[in-house]
Design a protein around this motif. Sequence first.
Motif, PDB file in Angstrom:
ATOM      1  N   TYR A   3     -23.677  -1.195  75.899  1.00 28.38           N
ATOM      2  CA  TYR A   3     -23.997  -0.147  76.867  1.00 28.38           C
ATOM      3  C   TYR A   3     -25.182  -0.585  77.716  1.00 28.38           C
ATOM      4  CZ  TYR A   3     -21.018   3.062  74.308  1.00 28.38           C
ATOM      5  OH  TYR A   3     -19.938   3.666  73.720  1.00 28.38           O
ATOM      6  N   ALA A   4     -25.294   0.013  78.915  1.00 27.28           N
ATOM      7  CA  ALA A   4     -26.418  -0.261  79.803  1.00 27.28           C
ATOM      8  C   ALA A   4     -26.715   0.978  80.628  1.00 27.28           C
ATOM      9  CB  ALA A   4     -26.106  -1.441  80.715  1.00 27.28           C
ATOM     10  N   LEU A   5     -27.866   0.957  81.284  1.00 24.64           N
ATOM     11  CA  LEU A   5     -28.288   2.031  82.176  1.00 24.64           C
ATOM     12  C   LEU A   5     -27.786   1.725  83.581  1.00 24.64           C
ATOM     13  CD1 LEU A   5     -30.127   4.597  82.384  1.00 24.64           C
ATOM     14  CD2 LEU A   5     -31.938   3.026  83.108  1.00 24.64           C
ATOM     15  N   PHE A   6     -27.186   2.732  84.222  1.00 23.41           N
ATOM     16  CA  PHE A   6     -26.630   2.570  85.570  1.00 23.41           C
ATOM     17  C   PHE A   6     -27.183   3.634  86.504  1.00 23.41           C
ATOM     18  CE2 PHE A   6     -23.533   0.408  83.017  1.00 23.41           C
ATOM     19  CZ  PHE A   6     -22.972  -0.553  83.838  1.00 23.41           C
ATOM     20  N   TYR A   7     -27.248   3.294  87.779  1.00 20.30           N
ATOM     21  CA  TYR A   7     -27.457   4.261  88.845  1.00 20.30           C
ATOM     22  C   TYR A   7     -26.319   4.029  89.823  1.00 20.30           C
ATOM     23  CZ  TYR A   7     -29.294   6.843  92.754  1.00 20.30           C
ATOM     24  OH  TYR A   7     -29.436   7.743  93.786  1.00 20.30           O
ATOM     25  N   GLN A   8     -25.496   5.030  89.986  1.00 16.54           N
ATOM     26  CA  GLN A   8     -24.244   4.920  90.733  1.00 16.54           C
ATOM     27  C   GLN A   8     -23.458   3.769  90.105  1.00 16.54           C
ATOM     28  OE1 GLN A   8     -25.523   4.887  94.838  1.00 16.54           O
ATOM     29  NE2 GLN A   8     -25.992   7.061  94.756  1.00 16.54           N
ATOM     30  N   ASP A   9     -23.156   2.725  90.817  1.00 19.15           N
ATOM     31  CA  ASP A   9     -22.404   1.620  90.218  1.00 19.15           C
ATOM     32  C   ASP A   9     -23.266   0.405  89.916  1.00 19.15           C
ATOM     33  OD1 ASP A   9     -19.948   2.913  90.069  1.00 19.15           O
ATOM     34  OD2 ASP A   9     -19.451   2.423  92.142  1.00 19.15           O
ATOM     35  N   ALA A  10     -24.572   0.539  90.102  1.00 18.12           N
ATOM     36  CA  ALA A  10     -25.473  -0.584  89.868  1.00 18.12           C
ATOM     37  C   ALA A  10     -25.982  -0.580  88.429  1.00 18.12           C
ATOM     38  CB  ALA A  10     -26.648  -0.523  90.830  1.00 18.12           C
ATOM     39  N   LYS A  11     -25.822  -1.684  87.754  1.00 23.33           N
ATOM     40  CA  LYS A  11     -26.331  -1.843  86.389  1.00 23.33           C
ATOM     41  C   LYS A  11     -27.825  -2.143  86.480  1.00 23.33           C
ATOM     42  CE  LYS A  11     -25.747  -4.848  82.395  1.00 23.33           C
ATOM     43  NZ  LYS A  11     -25.067  -6.055  81.920  1.00 23.33           N
ATOM     44  N   LEU A  12     -28.651  -1.276  85.861  1.00 21.06           N
ATOM     45  CA  LEU A  12     -30.099  -1.397  85.981  1.00 21.06           C
ATOM     46  C   LEU A  12     -30.771  -2.040  84.779  1.00 21.06           C
ATOM     47  CD1 LEU A  12     -30.914   2.110  87.477  1.00 21.06           C
ATOM     48  CD2 LEU A  12     -30.502  -0.030  88.690  1.00 21.06           C
ATOM     49  N   SER A  13     -30.083  -2.090  83.659  1.00 21.80           N
ATOM     50  CA  SER A  13     -30.710  -2.638  82.460  1.00 21.80           C
ATOM     51  C   SER A  13     -29.856  -3.754  81.890  1.00 21.80           C
ATOM     52  CB  SER A  13     -30.897  -1.546  81.400  1.00 21.80           C
ATOM     53  OG  SER A  13     -29.649  -1.200  80.811  1.00 21.80           O
ATOM     54  N   LYS A  14     -30.425  -4.425  80.940  1.00 18.28           N
ATOM     55  CA  LYS A  14     -29.648  -5.388  80.167  1.00 18.28           C
ATOM     56  C   LYS A  14     -28.659  -4.606  79.314  1.00 18.28           C
ATOM     57  CE  LYS A  14     -33.529  -8.556  79.798  1.00 18.28           C
ATOM     58  NZ  LYS A  14     -34.484  -9.189  78.876  1.00 18.28           N
ATOM     59  N   ALA A  15     -27.712  -5.304  78.737  1.00 13.61           N
ATOM     60  CA  ALA A  15     -26.758  -4.682  77.815  1.00 13.61           C
ATOM     61  C   ALA A  15     -27.380  -4.589  76.430  1.00 13.61           C
ATOM     62  CB  ALA A  15     -25.474  -5.503  77.762  1.00 13.61           C
ATOM     63  N   TYR A  16     -27.125  -3.451  75.747  1.00 11.79           N
ATOM     64  CA  TYR A  16     -27.623  -3.216  74.392  1.00 11.79           C
ATOM     65  C   TYR A  16     -26.447  -2.849  73.495  1.00 11.79           C
ATOM     66  CZ  TYR A  16     -32.193  -3.448  76.474  1.00 11.79           C
ATOM     67  OH  TYR A  16     -33.305  -3.895  77.147  1.00 11.79           O
ATOM     68  N   PRO A  17     -26.580  -3.085  72.183  1.00 13.17           N
ATOM     69  CA  PRO A  17     -25.444  -2.890  71.278  1.00 13.17           C
ATOM     70  C   PRO A  17     -24.869  -1.474  71.240  1.00 13.17           C
ATOM     71  CG  PRO A  17     -27.180  -4.123  70.178  1.00 13.17           C
ATOM     72  CD  PRO A  17     -27.727  -3.655  71.496  1.00 13.17           C
ATOM     73  N   THR A  18     -25.724  -0.445  71.346  1.00 13.76           N
ATOM     74  CA  THR A  18     -25.230   0.929  71.232  1.00 13.76           C
ATOM     75  C   THR A  18     -25.790   1.802  72.349  1.00 13.76           C
ATOM     76  OG1 THR A  18     -27.047   1.762  69.871  1.00 13.76           O
ATOM     77  CG2 THR A  18     -25.193   0.720  68.697  1.00 13.76           C
ATOM     78  N   PRO A  65     -26.452  -8.768  73.540  1.00 19.05           N
ATOM     79  CA  PRO A  65     -27.006  -7.418  73.414  1.00 19.05           C
ATOM     80  C   PRO A  65     -27.932  -7.255  72.203  1.00 19.05           C
ATOM     81  CG  PRO A  65     -24.713  -7.282  74.048  1.00 19.05           C
ATOM     82  CD  PRO A  65     -24.995  -8.732  73.735  1.00 19.05           C
ATOM     83  N   ALA A  66     -27.621  -7.885  71.077  1.00 19.50           N
ATOM     84  CA  ALA A  66     -28.490  -7.768  69.901  1.00 19.50           C
ATOM     85  C   ALA A  66     -29.852  -8.411  70.166  1.00 19.50           C
ATOM     86  CB  ALA A  66     -27.824  -8.416  68.690  1.00 19.50           C
ATOM     87  N   LYS A  67     -29.872  -9.526  70.876  1.00 18.86           N
ATOM     88  CA  LYS A  67     -31.146 -10.171  71.232  1.00 18.86           C
ATOM     89  C   LYS A  67     -31.921  -9.288  72.210  1.00 18.86           C
ATOM     90  CE  LYS A  67     -33.151 -14.423  73.102  1.00 18.86           C
ATOM     91  NZ  LYS A  67     -34.144 -13.740  73.864  1.00 18.86           N
ATOM     92  N   ASN A  68     -31.221  -8.676  73.166  1.00 20.22           N
ATOM     93  CA  ASN A  68     -31.887  -7.766  74.104  1.00 20.22           C
ATOM     94  C   ASN A  68     -32.572  -6.631  73.354  1.00 20.22           C
ATOM     95  OD1 ASN A  68     -30.940  -9.319  76.215  1.00 20.22           O
ATOM     96  ND2 ASN A  68     -29.248  -7.947  76.704  1.00 20.22           N
ATOM     97  N   LYS A  69     -31.888  -6.083  72.348  1.00 18.65           N
ATOM     98  CA  LYS A  69     -32.459  -4.997  71.553  1.00 18.65           C
ATOM     99  C   LYS A  69     -33.697  -5.481  70.802  1.00 18.65           C
ATOM    100  CE  LYS A  69     -31.546  -1.858  67.737  1.00 18.65           C
ATOM    101  NZ  LYS A  69     -30.596  -1.405  66.744  1.00 18.65           N
ATOM    102  N   ALA A  70     -33.599  -6.634  70.154  1.00 16.59           N
ATOM    103  CA  ALA A  70     -34.740  -7.176  69.408  1.00 16.59           C
ATOM    104  C   ALA A  70     -35.918  -7.443  70.349  1.00 16.59           C
ATOM    105  CB  ALA A  70     -34.327  -8.446  68.673  1.00 16.59           C
ATOM    106  N   ASP A  71     -35.653  -7.989  71.525  1.00 17.81           N
ATOM    107  CA  ASP A  71     -36.715  -8.248  72.498  1.00 17.81           C
ATOM    108  C   ASP A  71     -37.383  -6.949  72.947  1.00 17.81           C
ATOM    109  OD1 ASP A  71     -36.104 -10.958  72.351  1.00 17.81           O
ATOM    110  OD2 ASP A  71     -35.041 -11.002  74.278  1.00 17.81           O
ATOM    111  N   ALA A  72     -36.591  -5.916  73.224  1.00 15.86           N
ATOM    112  CA  ALA A  72     -37.133  -4.626  73.663  1.00 15.86           C
ATOM    113  C   ALA A  72     -37.980  -3.991  72.564  1.00 15.86           C
ATOM    114  CB  ALA A  72     -36.004  -3.683  74.076  1.00 15.86           C
ATOM    115  N   GLU A  73     -37.527  -4.083  71.323  1.00 15.76           N
ATOM    116  CA  GLU A  73     -38.302  -3.517  70.205  1.00 15.76           C
ATOM    117  C   GLU A  73     -39.618  -4.268  70.035  1.00 15.76           C
ATOM    118  OE1 GLU A  73     -35.478  -3.684  67.007  1.00 15.76           O
ATOM    119  OE2 GLU A  73     -34.608  -1.745  67.561  1.00 15.76           O
ATOM    120  N   ARG A  74     -39.598  -5.576  70.174  1.00 14.10           N
ATOM    121  CA  ARG A  74     -40.820  -6.371  70.056  1.00 14.10           C
ATOM    122  C   ARG A  74     -41.789  -6.010  71.186  1.00 14.10           C
ATOM    123  NH1 ARG A  74     -38.597 -10.820  69.679  1.00 14.10           N
ATOM    124  NH2 ARG A  74     -38.599 -11.432  71.854  1.00 14.10           N
TER     125      ARG A  74
END
Length: 83
Positions: A3-18, A65-74
């Motif tokens: 999953y990721a954060l979107f505004y209209q059709d633009a993906k604003l965030s990295k992909a995350y597992p859930t 996505p799992a690495k993105n989550k770990a990076d964000a938590e760190r």
Amino acid sequence: MPYALFYQDAKLSKAYPTEADVWKLARQSGLVVDTVSEEEKSSPRPVLDNDYEIRPCQPEPNEDPAKNKADAEREARLEPRLN
């Protein structure tokens, strides 16, 4: 499915597992507001501000996505919290 954060059709965030991972990131970023409807006066529910959406997405090539989550938590642990 990531999953990721979107505004209209633009993906604003990295992909995350859930979806919950993206909600957590959005809350930490100040993009979540609590709203109350007439039916839910006793308990406000969180919504994304400014028409942002959380949607399923395909990760970018070579994106983990799992690495993105770990990076964000760190990063969240390293950032000073303002009260």
